[in-house]
Design a protein around this motif. Structure first.
Motif, short mmCIF file in Angstrom:
data_model
loop_
_atom_site.label_atom_id
_atom_site.label_comp_id
_atom_site.label_asym_id
_atom_site.label_seq_id
_atom_site.Cartn_x
_atom_site.Cartn_y
_atom_site.Cartn_z
N MET A 95 6.79 3.29 -7.24
CA MET A 95 7.87 2.33 -7.46
C MET A 95 8.24 1.60 -6.17
SD MET A 95 10.42 4.24 -10.17
CE MET A 95 11.53 2.83 -10.10
N VAL A 96 8.19 2.32 -5.05
CA VAL A 96 8.48 1.68 -3.77
C VAL A 96 7.42 0.64 -3.45
CG1 VAL A 96 8.66 2.04 -1.28
CG2 VAL A 96 9.77 3.65 -2.85
N ARG A 97 6.16 1.00 -3.66
CA ARG A 97 5.08 0.05 -3.38
C ARG A 97 5.20 -1.18 -4.27
NH1 ARG A 97 1.84 4.61 -4.06
NH2 ARG A 97 0.61 3.59 -5.72
N THR A 98 5.55 -0.95 -5.54
CA THR A 98 5.70 -2.08 -6.47
C THR A 98 6.83 -3.00 -6.04
OG1 THR A 98 4.85 -0.76 -8.31
CG2 THR A 98 6.15 -2.72 -8.86
N ALA A 99 7.94 -2.40 -5.63
CA ALA A 99 9.08 -3.21 -5.19
C ALA A 99 8.74 -4.02 -3.95
CB ALA A 99 10.29 -2.32 -4.92
N LEU A 100 8.04 -3.39 -3.00
CA LEU A 100 7.64 -4.10 -1.79
C LEU A 100 6.70 -5.25 -2.12
CD1 LEU A 100 7.04 -1.09 0.63
CD2 LEU A 100 8.95 -2.69 0.69
N ARG A 101 5.75 -5.00 -3.02
CA ARG A 101 4.79 -6.04 -3.39
C ARG A 101 5.51 -7.24 -4.02
NH1 ARG A 101 -0.67 -6.84 -4.90
NH2 ARG A 101 -1.27 -4.71 -4.32
N VAL A 102 6.44 -6.97 -4.92
CA VAL A 102 7.17 -8.05 -5.57
C VAL A 102 7.92 -8.90 -4.55
CG1 VAL A 102 9.09 -8.57 -7.12
CG2 VAL A 102 7.37 -6.90 -7.80
N ILE A 103 8.59 -8.24 -3.60
CA ILE A 103 9.36 -8.96 -2.59
C ILE A 103 8.45 -9.81 -1.71
CG2 ILE A 103 10.75 -8.68 -0.49
CD1 ILE A 103 11.94 -6.14 -1.85
N LEU A 104 7.36 -9.20 -1.24
CA LEU A 104 6.49 -9.89 -0.28
C LEU A 104 5.70 -11.02 -0.93
CD1 LEU A 104 5.22 -6.71 1.60
CD2 LEU A 104 6.79 -8.44 2.51
N GLU A 105 5.19 -10.79 -2.14
CA GLU A 105 4.34 -11.80 -2.75
C GLU A 105 5.13 -12.95 -3.37
OE1 GLU A 105 1.32 -9.92 -5.18
OE2 GLU A 105 0.08 -9.78 -3.36
N ALA A 106 6.44 -12.88 -3.30
CA ALA A 106 7.26 -14.04 -3.68
C ALA A 106 7.22 -15.11 -2.59
CB ALA A 106 8.70 -13.61 -3.94
N ALA A 166 5.03 -17.53 -0.11
CA ALA A 166 3.71 -18.16 -0.14
C ALA A 166 2.83 -17.76 1.04
CB ALA A 166 3.87 -19.68 -0.17
N ASP A 167 3.45 -17.35 2.15
CA ASP A 167 2.67 -17.05 3.35
C ASP A 167 2.35 -15.56 3.49
OD1 ASP A 167 5.45 -16.60 3.79
OD2 ASP A 167 5.10 -16.52 5.95
N LEU A 168 2.65 -14.75 2.47
CA LEU A 168 2.41 -13.31 2.52
C LEU A 168 1.56 -12.88 1.33
CD1 LEU A 168 6.03 -12.08 3.42
CD2 LEU A 168 4.19 -12.76 4.99
N GLU A 169 0.61 -11.98 1.57
CA GLU A 169 -0.27 -11.50 0.51
C GLU A 169 -0.51 -10.00 0.68
OE1 GLU A 169 -4.84 -12.22 -1.18
OE2 GLU A 169 -4.20 -13.09 0.73
N VAL A 170 -0.23 -9.21 -0.34
CA VAL A 170 -0.53 -7.78 -0.32
C VAL A 170 -1.97 -7.60 -0.77
CG1 VAL A 170 0.02 -5.51 -1.28
CG2 VAL A 170 1.86 -7.14 -0.75
N VAL A 171 -2.81 -7.02 0.11
CA VAL A 171 -4.24 -6.91 -0.19
C VAL A 171 -4.66 -5.48 -0.52
CG1 VAL A 171 -4.85 -8.92 1.19
CG2 VAL A 171 -4.80 -6.66 2.28
N GLY A 172 -3.75 -4.51 -0.37
CA GLY A 172 -4.12 -3.14 -0.68
C GLY A 172 -2.93 -2.21 -0.65
N GLU A 173 -3.07 -1.06 -1.33
CA GLU A 173 -2.02 -0.05 -1.37
C GLU A 173 -2.64 1.33 -1.20
OE1 GLU A 173 0.40 -0.19 -4.85
OE2 GLU A 173 0.59 -2.39 -4.84
N ALA A 174 -1.91 2.23 -0.53
CA ALA A 174 -2.34 3.61 -0.37
C ALA A 174 -1.15 4.52 -0.65
CB ALA A 174 -2.87 3.85 1.04
N ALA A 175 -1.44 5.67 -1.28
CA ALA A 175 -0.38 6.61 -1.64
C ALA A 175 -0.28 7.78 -0.67
CB ALA A 175 -0.60 7.14 -3.06
N THR A 176 -1.26 7.93 0.21
CA THR A 176 -1.23 9.00 1.21
C THR A 176 -1.75 8.47 2.54
OG1 THR A 176 -3.49 9.82 0.90
CG2 THR A 176 -1.80 10.65 -0.63
N GLY A 177 -1.45 9.19 3.60
CA GLY A 177 -1.98 8.80 4.90
C GLY A 177 -3.50 8.89 4.93
N ALA A 178 -4.06 9.89 4.23
CA ALA A 178 -5.51 10.05 4.19
C ALA A 178 -6.18 8.86 3.51
CB ALA A 178 -5.88 11.35 3.47
N GLN A 179 -5.53 8.28 2.50
CA GLN A 179 -6.06 7.07 1.87
C GLN A 179 -5.84 5.85 2.75
OE1 GLN A 179 -4.09 6.63 -1.89
NE2 GLN A 179 -4.90 8.52 -2.76
#
Length: 233
Positions: free
Chosen positions: A30-41, A43-56
């Motif tokens: 949910m945190v990642r989703t919220a961050l993505r929504v805020i950032l991708e609103a 035009a100059d920001l693009e989320v290109v990937g997500e990770a759920a752990t430090g190892a990922q």
């Protein structure tokens, strides 16, 4: 830690430039989703990937080579500090990393800053603060809240620690620049405060980094506290 003041120099990049590429690292979907929504609103920001752990996070960041990483400090398998260390140690041109935490007095934050993170944000930060932080670190500045860094340094720095040798090697103007860096000022603000051009400020900042042995502005500020410079200032 107090909430941030409005971040300086956080306007969007000029039209025509490619968007800043961002990777989100947090174990809560949910945190990642919220961050993505805020950032991708933006035009100059693009989320290109997500990770759920430090190892990922570590191999993902290596493969995508983003401009900025938002890194949760507390994640399973590998925490944000170790992930930050591994990313910075293994990439020739590593991204700028901003650590994100829900904890207001978090020893993890200081560890991440010492590891080379460009700054930190609280998860309760306003969307404008989040967006501004991403733009700011991408331009080479840091996201540092002076009162918070001062309080964290007070906990982690021994009161009787000797003054580091590099302190005596700073010129008067370099000392001025380091004090202003510790105060959270951007290059533009330092230029106005000191009455010199932006390129001159960049030159002084580069010299401060070299003399303190710091990778970036954030580590220089940590060195200023741990090396006794701020006690002399």
């Amino acid at each position: 830690m107090p909430s941030a003041a409005p971040l300086p120099d956080a306007t969007p990049a000029p039209a025509g430039r490619p968007p800043l590429r961002i990777v989100l690292c947090d174990d809560e979907r949910m945190v990642r989703t919220a961050l993505r929504v805020i950032l991708e609103a933006e035009a100059d920001l693009e989320v290109v990937g997500e990770a759920a752990t430090g190892a990922q996070a570590v191999p993902l960041v290596r493969s995508l080579a983003p401009d900025v990483v938002l890194m949760d400090v507390r994640m399973p398998e590998i925490d944000g500090i170790r992930a930050t260390e591994q990313i910075l140690a293994t990439m020739a041109e590593p991204p700028r990393i901003v650590v994100v935490t829900t904890f207001e007095n978090d020893a993890y934050v200081y560890g991440a800053l010492r590891a080379g993170a460009a700054g930190f944000l609280l998860k309760r930060a306003d969307p404008e603060e989040l967006i501004g932080a991403v733009r700011l670190v991408a331009r080479g500045d840091s996201v540092l809240f002076p009162a918070a860094v001062r309080s964290l340094a007070a906990v982690h720095t021994a009161a009787a620690a000797p003054v580091a040798p590099w302190v005596a090697r700073l010129t008067g103007r370099e000392a001025d620049v380091l004090r202003l860096m510790a105060g959270g000022l951007s290059n533009h603000e330092m230029s106005e405060r000191l009455g010199v051009g932006p390129q001159t400020v960049k030159t002084h900042v580069a010299s401060v980094l070299a003399k303190t042995g710091a990778r970036d502005r954030t580590q220089a500020v940590i060195a200023a506290y741990e090396g006794g410079f701020m006690k002399k200032s």
